[in-house]
Design an enzyme around this catalytic site. Structure first.
Site, PDB file in Angstrom:
ATOM      1  N   CYS A  72      16.641   5.497 -20.267  1.00 58.52           N
ATOM      2  CA  CYS A  72      17.082   4.176 -20.680  1.00 58.52           C
ATOM      3  C   CYS A  72      16.046   3.118 -20.293  1.00 58.52           C
ATOM      4  O   CYS A  72      15.681   2.254 -21.110  1.00 58.52           O
ATOM      5  CB  CYS A  72      18.430   3.849 -20.043  1.00 58.52           C
ATOM      6  SG  CYS A  72      19.237   2.376 -20.744  1.00 58.52           S
ATOM      7  N   CYS A  73      15.533   3.192 -19.068  1.00 60.84           N
ATOM      8  CA  CYS A  73      14.503   2.249 -18.624  1.00 60.84           C
ATOM      9  C   CYS A  73      13.228   2.403 -19.445  1.00 60.84           C
ATOM     10  O   CYS A  73      12.557   1.422 -19.760  1.00 60.84           O
ATOM     11  CB  CYS A  73      14.183   2.476 -17.145  1.00 60.84           C
ATOM     12  SG  CYS A  73      15.421   1.834 -15.990  1.00 60.84           S
TER      13      CYS A  73
ATOM     14  N   CYS B 106      19.624  -5.013 -15.058  1.00 56.59           N
ATOM     15  CA  CYS B 106      20.609  -4.984 -16.134  1.00 56.59           C
ATOM     16  C   CYS B 106      22.029  -4.932 -15.572  1.00 56.59           C
ATOM     17  O   CYS B 106      22.261  -4.440 -14.459  1.00 56.59           O
ATOM     18  CB  CYS B 106      20.375  -3.770 -17.034  1.00 56.59           C
ATOM     19  SG  CYS B 106      18.791  -3.788 -17.902  1.00 56.59           S
TER      20      CYS B 106
ATOM     21  N   CYS C 161      23.327  -1.413 -14.417  1.00 57.93           N
ATOM     22  CA  CYS C 161      22.664  -0.693 -13.321  1.00 57.93           C
ATOM     23  C   CYS C 161      22.417  -1.570 -12.102  1.00 57.93           C
ATOM     24  O   CYS C 161      21.558  -1.247 -11.269  1.00 57.93           O
ATOM     25  CB  CYS C 161      21.336  -0.115 -13.809  1.00 57.93           C
ATOM     26  SG  CYS C 161      21.510   1.056 -15.169  1.00 57.93           S
TER      27      CYS C 161
ATOM     28  N   CYS D 253      12.088   1.058 -12.087  1.00 57.10           N
ATOM     29  CA  CYS D 253      12.355   1.276 -13.504  1.00 57.10           C
ATOM     30  C   CYS D 253      11.188   1.968 -14.188  1.00 57.10           C
ATOM     31  O   CYS D 253      11.319   2.459 -15.310  1.00 57.10           O
ATOM     32  CB  CYS D 253      12.660  -0.045 -14.207  1.00 57.10           C
ATOM     33  SG  CYS D 253      11.370  -1.278 -14.049  1.00 57.10           S
TER      34      CYS D 253
END
Length: 262
Positions: free
Chosen positions: A129-130, A212, A215, A238
């Protein structure tokens, strides 16, 4: 032929920057953050930009830059999953400093990411995702620049402990400038209060590090300041500041020269 010429020109430009970095790296360790910023703006002109997620450290750099260089570039990686308080702070920054923040997005919208990788990717594979929402967008942005300015500090994570004020970024292939790399959190907040610098209101709600919404959580008493990032995972970065080996021997030699001041 044209493609090869452009490739050669890019490689020559990189070599020139690496030489500049090697020459400046050792001396820069004794410079003030303001002098580092001045050097970066004078050396790279419009080809350098501040990268910020608008944490406390980032706000210090933005304020410093406004006092040393009137027309500086500032960009952020807008994952589209940021807190409302963060977006509000962006508006305040643009108004106070008279600049326009360059917002960089993933090539995938949140909806497209969900269709391609399933729902709540951050809860199953936060690294991916990062990578999709931050690392690759950053790579695209940095390809436009000769140098980027960050607000990382050495005591934040182990991956940042060896960072220098001026160094060659082998991962992204450009100069990396870290003006407050040796500062403490106490120095950061002293600057913010002394200069009336705006900051994210979540800091007052036990969020020392803000990313975010999915997270990031508040930090409990006694926890590490970054314990609220990716809670439940053995993850503290990240991926933007993870050091990778240089792709070529020339880049490697330049990076070593920069590190040791040779």
């Amino acid at each position: 032929m044209k493609d090869q010429k452009e490739k050669d020109q890019k490689e020559n430009a990189q070599k020139d920057i690496q030489v500049r970095i090697a020459d400046a790296s050792s001396a820069a360790e004794n410079w003030t953050p303001q002098r580092v910023l001045t050097w970066a703006f004078e050396t790279f002109g419009n080809r350098v930009a501040i990268s910020s997620a608008f944490g406390a450290e980032g706000m210090v750099l933005i304020d410093m830059a406004s006092r040393t260089h009137r027309d500086f570039r500032l960009f952020t990686l807008d994952t589209e999953f940021l807190f409302p308080e963060t977006y509000n702070l962006m508006d305040r920054i643009e108004e106070k400093y008279g600049i326009t923040i360059e917002k960089v997005n993933s090539i995938l919208s949140p909806e497209e990411q969900e269709r391609a990788h399933g729902s709540a990717l951050w809860a199953r594979d936060p690294d991916l995702c990062c990578n999709l929402r931050k690392v690759e967008p950053l790579r695209r942005k940095l390809s436009e620049l000769s140098a980027w300015i960050t607000s990382i500090r050495r005591d934040q994570t182990s991956a940042r402990s060896t960072a220098r004020r001026v160094e060659w970024d082998a991962k992204f292939g450009l100069a990396k400038i870290n003006p407050i790399v040796d500062w403490t959190s106490k120095q950061v907040w002293r600057y913010i209060h002394d200069h009336d610098v705006p900051y994210n209101q979540l800091h007052d709600q036990d969020y020392p590090s803000i990313g975010c919404t999915h997270c990031t959580r508040a930090v409990r008493p006694g926890e590490d300041p970054r314990a609220g990032r990716w809670a439940g995972f053995a993850k503290t970065e990240c991926g933007l500041h993870i050091i990778e080996p240089a792709a070529s021997s020339a880049a490697s030699d330049a990076a070593k020269a920069a590190k040791f001041g040779n």
